[in-house]
Write an enzyme that holds these catalytic residues in place. Structure first.
Site, mmCIF file in Angstrom:
data_model
loop_
_atom_site.group_PDB
_atom_site.id
_atom_site.type_symbol
_atom_site.label_atom_id
_atom_site.label_comp_id
_atom_site.label_asym_id
_atom_site.label_seq_id
_atom_site.Cartn_x
_atom_site.Cartn_y
_atom_site.Cartn_z
ATOM 1 N N ARG A 109 -3.314 3.581 -11.914
ATOM 2 C CA ARG A 109 -2.310 2.776 -11.213
ATOM 3 C C ARG A 109 -2.848 1.375 -10.886
ATOM 4 O O ARG A 109 -2.529 0.414 -11.566
ATOM 5 C CB ARG A 109 -1.860 3.507 -9.920
ATOM 6 C CG ARG A 109 -0.468 3.113 -9.439
ATOM 7 C CD ARG A 109 -0.347 1.765 -8.755
ATOM 8 N NE ARG A 109 -1.200 1.647 -7.568
ATOM 9 C CZ ARG A 109 -1.409 0.493 -6.938
ATOM 10 N NH1 ARG A 109 -0.833 -0.624 -7.358
ATOM 11 N NH2 ARG A 109 -2.206 0.450 -5.884
ATOM 12 N N ASP A 110 -3.703 1.271 -9.893
ATOM 13 C CA ASP A 110 -4.160 -0.059 -9.453
ATOM 14 C C ASP A 110 -4.917 -0.764 -10.570
ATOM 15 O O ASP A 110 -4.822 -1.987 -10.728
ATOM 16 C CB ASP A 110 -5.058 0.100 -8.219
ATOM 17 C CG ASP A 110 -5.253 -1.206 -7.455
ATOM 18 O OD1 ASP A 110 -4.448 -2.134 -7.639
ATOM 19 O OD2 ASP A 110 -6.223 -1.302 -6.682
ATOM 20 N N CYS A 114 -8.500 -9.241 -10.903
ATOM 21 C CA CYS A 114 -8.169 -9.748 -9.576
ATOM 22 C C CYS A 114 -7.132 -10.839 -9.741
ATOM 23 O O CYS A 114 -7.417 -11.889 -10.311
ATOM 24 C CB CYS A 114 -9.419 -10.311 -8.901
ATOM 25 S SG CYS A 114 -9.044 -11.086 -7.309
ATOM 26 N N HIS A 159 -12.767 -3.887 -3.794
ATOM 27 C CA HIS A 159 -12.789 -4.569 -5.091
ATOM 28 C C HIS A 159 -14.158 -5.207 -5.272
ATOM 29 O O HIS A 159 -14.786 -5.642 -4.313
ATOM 30 C CB HIS A 159 -11.657 -5.602 -5.152
ATOM 31 C CG HIS A 159 -10.328 -4.957 -5.418
ATOM 32 N ND1 HIS A 159 -9.531 -5.288 -6.480
ATOM 33 C CD2 HIS A 159 -9.682 -3.967 -4.769
ATOM 34 C CE1 HIS A 159 -8.436 -4.544 -6.471
ATOM 35 N NE2 HIS A 159 -8.496 -3.733 -5.436
ATOM 36 N N ASN A 200 -11.288 -3.336 -9.179
ATOM 37 C CA ASN A 200 -11.780 -2.246 -8.344
ATOM 38 C C ASN A 200 -13.230 -1.900 -8.673
ATOM 39 O O ASN A 200 -13.672 -2.028 -9.811
ATOM 40 C CB ASN A 200 -10.957 -0.975 -8.616
ATOM 41 C CG ASN A 200 -9.576 -1.060 -8.031
ATOM 42 O OD1 ASN A 200 -9.397 -1.002 -6.826
ATOM 43 N ND2 ASN A 200 -8.579 -1.223 -8.896
ATOM 44 N N HIS A 220 -11.391 1.170 0.171
ATOM 45 C CA HIS A 220 -10.891 0.713 -1.135
ATOM 46 C C HIS A 220 -11.456 -0.692 -1.331
ATOM 47 O O HIS A 220 -10.999 -1.641 -0.688
ATOM 48 C CB HIS A 220 -9.359 0.712 -1.100
ATOM 49 C CG HIS A 220 -8.695 0.169 -2.330
ATOM 50 N ND1 HIS A 220 -7.989 0.967 -3.198
ATOM 51 C CD2 HIS A 220 -8.620 -1.092 -2.827
ATOM 52 C CE1 HIS A 220 -7.503 0.215 -4.190
ATOM 53 N NE2 HIS A 220 -7.873 -1.040 -3.980
#
Lengths: 305, 305
Positions: A17-18, A242, A211, A251, A209
């Protein structure tokens, strides 16, 4: 320094997803399904599969229902999906996820630019979604973005993280993920944000979470482990870029976190070799190398052997 | 978790030596001189400039005397050079370094394969070098390689780190750098090695040298900061590869360490923007992108602005 660390950590792979949402290149549903399958086989037990956001805004996830329908659903693996509103929730519900993810920013400017409403309005919008999800027996996770800094406002005070966390708690969100969306966080700032989340949620219901835009994510994971936090999002192969620094990394790579955790003697249930295979495979699909240092080092060693 | 961290940290940029020595591409002396100059202008106050090793073994550093003669030597900047034996020391001495670096492995197999003698023999060889350097008023730093693991033997027990540290102390080495040569160290293992060094040297005379091969280096720096260690080697742009995993990354990038330290409120005296300029410049000389996450993110942001 010698505080004890958790003996076991849960990693949520958000790569499907992300990660894929922030890749330039579109990925076919069949590849997304295979990605989820490979992650499960590598031992991941929590996977953020897709989102049910308007395809006008996020065309990369327009195949969410197809992906959810195509993946195997073995016992013990939890699949979550991100939803922005009731319409998205209803579409999501039909695919029988285990969890839904709602979100809110700790930055007003980010909330306005990202979803065109204030923080308070975004939480209000999620109140009926959360209620309906819990009614349906689903767990609700809340993602708090810009918890350290915002691309528009700069540094974010922990007070503002606490405000969003408290609002999420009030509407019935069961777990909060504290996200350093632009990857500028360093250990003490991340700990300060986490402390505020821990005022309202127990240790087991707070996750990190991070990055890796500025290479800080593993240090931040380590700093959280020292607080007892034992759940983190990560993305196989470091999938995802990003949007606020084109060309930068996304991530934290799941492989890199697993390597550190295993080195610390912490169990994850994940087979690092299989995970690196998965990283190499999905990177091949995208036509590039993994961003993960561990994947690249292990693949280089394999090539030499 | 809330132990206090050092308020100031010294970074030793080893890019001109450890970095460029491990790059595939040869770099002209004029570029090495410019690199040192740019690092000084960015605020670095300790730089490992070159080595005086037989050019048969390390052709990349055959121009050591030329580079030392070409660099500016402003007050307050310390320049070190690596020497393997008396012959190297004599060549080095003529170039008036501030410090010399001697080395020893915590792994017998590595010592044999790298310099063709046992650990004990290597230290014996460095005894007259150390004595002569101190006689000449130079500081002697000792680099302990394979302090966490060895490419041939695997994991290295902290006892063996302590043995080398003790031997270095006995011959008069004034500072020890604990090096994770293959970058597989994780925070607790690194701390265990550091604890052994701290049995024999004061905090101010112990430093960390971490390779980012597996992405673990910043976490290891952070774990050392929690012990009060306040000096680290790093390499601008992440110069240097890993001879034991071709295609993998080398030293931790100076920019990435500076970003973390400044984020933690720790002073370094380094201008991060000027350092990123330097990273971009030397990477251009090498015809590639910096390995540093911070350099890439900051360069991407600059390009977008």
């Amino acid at each position: 320094m010698s505080s004890s660390l958790p003996s076991r950590v849960t990693l949520v792979d958000v790569g499907p997803r992300d990660g894929l949402q922030n890749e330039k290149q579109a990925v076919a549903a069949a590849h997304k399904i295979e990605l989820v399958q490979r992650l499960q086989q590598a031992g991941l037990r929590e996977i953020e599969v897709t989102s049910f956001v308007s395809p006008k805004w996020v065309p990369q996830m327009a195949d969410g229902a197809e992906v959810m329908a195509g993946i195997a659903r073995p016992a013990g693996v939890r699949h979550s999906v991100l939803v922005p509103n009731m319409k998205g929730f209803e579409a999501a519900l039909a695919t029988r996820p285990d969890e839904i993810v709602v979100f809110g920013a700790a930055s007003e400017a980010f909330s306005q630019k990202n979803i065109n409403c204030s923080i308070a309005e975004s939480i209000e919008r999620f109140a009926p979604v959360t209620a309906a999800a819990r009614e349906a027996g689903l767990k609700v996770r809340g993602a708090v973005s810009c918890a350290v800094a915002c691309p528009y406002e700069g540094e974010i005070h922990p007070d503002r993280v606490e405000l969003v966390v408290r609002l999420m708690k009030e509407i019935g969100v069961q777990h909060v993920g504290i996200a350093d969306t632009i990857g500028v966080g360093t250990p003490r700032r991340v700990q300060a944000a986490m402390e505020r989340a821990l005022k309202h949620y127990p240790l087991a219901e707070v996750s990190g979470h991070f990055h890796d835009t500025y290479g800080q994510s593993l240090s931040n994971v380590y700093a959280c482990l020292e607080m007892g936090i034992a759940s983190f999002d990560a993305s196989v192969a470091g999938l995802g870029g990003c949007p606020y620094a084109k060309g930068a990394t996304g991530n934290v790579a799941t492989e890199d976190v697993v390597f550190m955790l295993h080195g610390l003697g912490i169990e994850t249930g994940i087979d690092l070799d299989a995970l690196v295979d998965t990283a190499a495979w999905i990177s091949g699909v995208l036509g590039r190398k993994p961003v993960s240092r561990v994947a690249n080092a292990m693949l280089a060693r394999r090539a030499a052997a």
